[in-house]
Design a protein around this motif. Sequence first.
Motif, PDB file in Angstrom:
ATOM      1  N   ALA A  46       0.828  -1.206   0.000  1.00 26.24           N
ATOM      2  CA  ALA A  46       0.000   0.000   0.000  1.00 26.24           C
ATOM      3  C   ALA A  46       0.862   1.257   0.000  1.00 26.24           C
ATOM      4  O   ALA A  46       0.556   2.247  -0.688  1.00 26.24           O
ATOM      5  CB  ALA A  46      -0.926  -0.014   1.211  1.00 26.24           C
ATOM      6  N   SER A  47       1.966   1.205   0.767  1.00 23.73           N
ATOM      7  CA  SER A  47       2.875   2.354   0.803  1.00 23.73           C
ATOM      8  C   SER A  47       3.536   2.573  -0.545  1.00 23.73           C
ATOM      9  O   SER A  47       3.768   3.723  -0.965  1.00 23.73           O
ATOM     10  CB  SER A  47       3.933   2.145   1.893  1.00 23.73           C
ATOM     11  N   TYR A  48       3.842   1.479  -1.242  1.00 24.06           N
ATOM     12  CA  TYR A  48       4.455   1.588  -2.572  1.00 24.06           C
ATOM     13  C   TYR A  48       3.488   2.272  -3.539  1.00 24.06           C
ATOM     14  O   TYR A  48       3.876   3.173  -4.314  1.00 24.06           O
ATOM     15  CB  TYR A  48       4.838   0.212  -3.074  1.00 24.06           C
ATOM     16  N   VAL A  49       2.229   1.841  -3.493  1.00 24.49           N
ATOM     17  CA  VAL A  49       1.226   2.462  -4.372  1.00 24.49           C
ATOM     18  C   VAL A  49       1.040   3.927  -4.024  1.00 24.49           C
ATOM     19  O   VAL A  49       1.011   4.806  -4.911  1.00 24.49           O
ATOM     20  CB  VAL A  49      -0.104   1.692  -4.273  1.00 24.49           C
ATOM     21  N   LEU A  50       0.946   4.218  -2.736  1.00 23.63           N
ATOM     22  CA  LEU A  50       0.793   5.607  -2.321  1.00 23.63           C
ATOM     23  C   LEU A  50       2.038   6.416  -2.659  1.00 23.63           C
ATOM     24  O   LEU A  50       1.953   7.589  -3.060  1.00 23.63           O
ATOM     25  CB  LEU A  50       0.509   5.672  -0.811  1.00 23.63           C
ATOM     26  N   GLY A  51       3.213   5.784  -2.521  1.00 25.66           N
ATOM     27  CA  GLY A  51       4.448   6.479  -2.871  1.00 25.66           C
ATOM     28  C   GLY A  51       4.500   6.807  -4.344  1.00 25.66           C
ATOM     29  O   GLY A  51       4.967   7.894  -4.733  1.00 25.66           O
ATOM     30  N   ALA A  52       4.045   5.873  -5.179  1.00 26.45           N
ATOM     31  CA  ALA A  52       3.997   6.151  -6.626  1.00 26.45           C
ATOM     32  C   ALA A  52       3.060   7.303  -6.920  1.00 26.45           C
ATOM     33  O   ALA A  52       3.349   8.182  -7.753  1.00 26.45           O
ATOM     34  CB  ALA A  52       3.563   4.886  -7.373  1.00 26.45           C
TER      35      ALA A  52
END
Length: 453
Positions: free
Chosen positions: A32-38
């Motif tokens: 989820a953090s990766y998606v939000l980071g993107a």
Amino acid sequence: MKKTSTFRSLRFRLLAPMVAAALLAAALVAAASYVLGARWATDELQSRFEAIEQSLSGSNFPLNERVLDSLAELTQTELVSVNVADEVIHSTTALSERSEDRYQVSRDGRKFRVLFFAIKNESSRQDRVARVGVMFDESQIEASRRRAAMLPLATGLSTILALTSIMLLLSSRLISRVSKLQRRVEGIAGGDFQSTAADDVDDEIGRLGGAVDSMASQLSQLWSQINRQQSEKLLHQIAGGMAHQLRNSLTGARMAVEMHAQQCQSSNDEGIGVAITQMEVAEDYVRRLLLVASGRVDEDHAAEVQSCYDDVRSSLSPIASHLHVEMEWKVNGFPARDAVDSGHEIVGLVLDGPTWIAAASNLIGNAMQAGDDVRVELCSIPGDLVRLRVSDDGPGVPEKIAEDLFEPFVTSKPEGMGLGLSVARRAAERLGGEVRWRRENDRTFFELDAKLG
């Protein structure tokens, strides 16, 4: 004890689900953090692009090579200018051939994301720039995504490591207590009822250990009761066999003594009278033994307690003289014999005279064998009880048999069978009282209480 496999152990069953759930949670948070980071990186990229567009799209200064290089350094991007024919006028980085409008690859292999904006009044500009492309390094965007995902992932993994360590410590302590409880239960199954399983922790396992200890105590009592019943059964069998042999021998001996008494010139021979009396007592013992061996109980024969006491004294005094034992006989709390013989006094009756005589004879006989100075006292005590106190100056009861002294076949004498005190205890129970012993002032005391009728 059977060894438990790793995957079946309580430690694995406690830790595995927790660690698996924590790892799954950490992976989900990281994704989820990766998606939000993107998304955050894209939003930041768009914000920077709009700022550059707002600054350059309406500019009047020429966008030549020097200006583009300066702007690229200020905005931390790469810039490219193209004319109306979409031909590159100038680029702040060397580019390879472009395959698509959105992405561009430099000659050093770096991949850029290119966003173009139009320049106003391009027809009147001397630099011929129609559009400006802002190139964002794709590796930096990906690094932003990874940074957004790495922080929660690292936090989650460190938390999992800490929780796993704590749970491993707690589960090791828990399993240690469970293992102790298991060894205790196995010991009980093997007949060890003495060790304890309870600990000082008041929780479910601590209370379970207390329940196991309580069970062990009850099993110990039950085991002792079973052993006592087996001993009594064996005692009955031995008593039956001995009684049959003794009855024949006593009958022959009594007949011989009576024939001798008829042939004697003196009709008042006290020794012959005592011998016949003792044979009658012995025959009564044999009769009662036969009843016990057959599983029956003789009827009670209430008797005056002082008469029973006198019978015991008359029968054991010659034996004491033969053994050179100093005897002291005392009676307290009962009327004198002459007052009783007058018929004006009522003396207490024990429930069963022969039973009381048997118990008293065993206690006094043991004292005569143990010491050189024996004191016998008969007294009445409150509660309609009569007490026989016997003491001797012998060495006392060995410590190893002290707790089981009144059990059948427990004795410190090499030639003894260990039945005398067992008989005394059974007699005391039958008479509604009890028998006990103590060591005091270098003397051993035995007390027999019986209920008066």
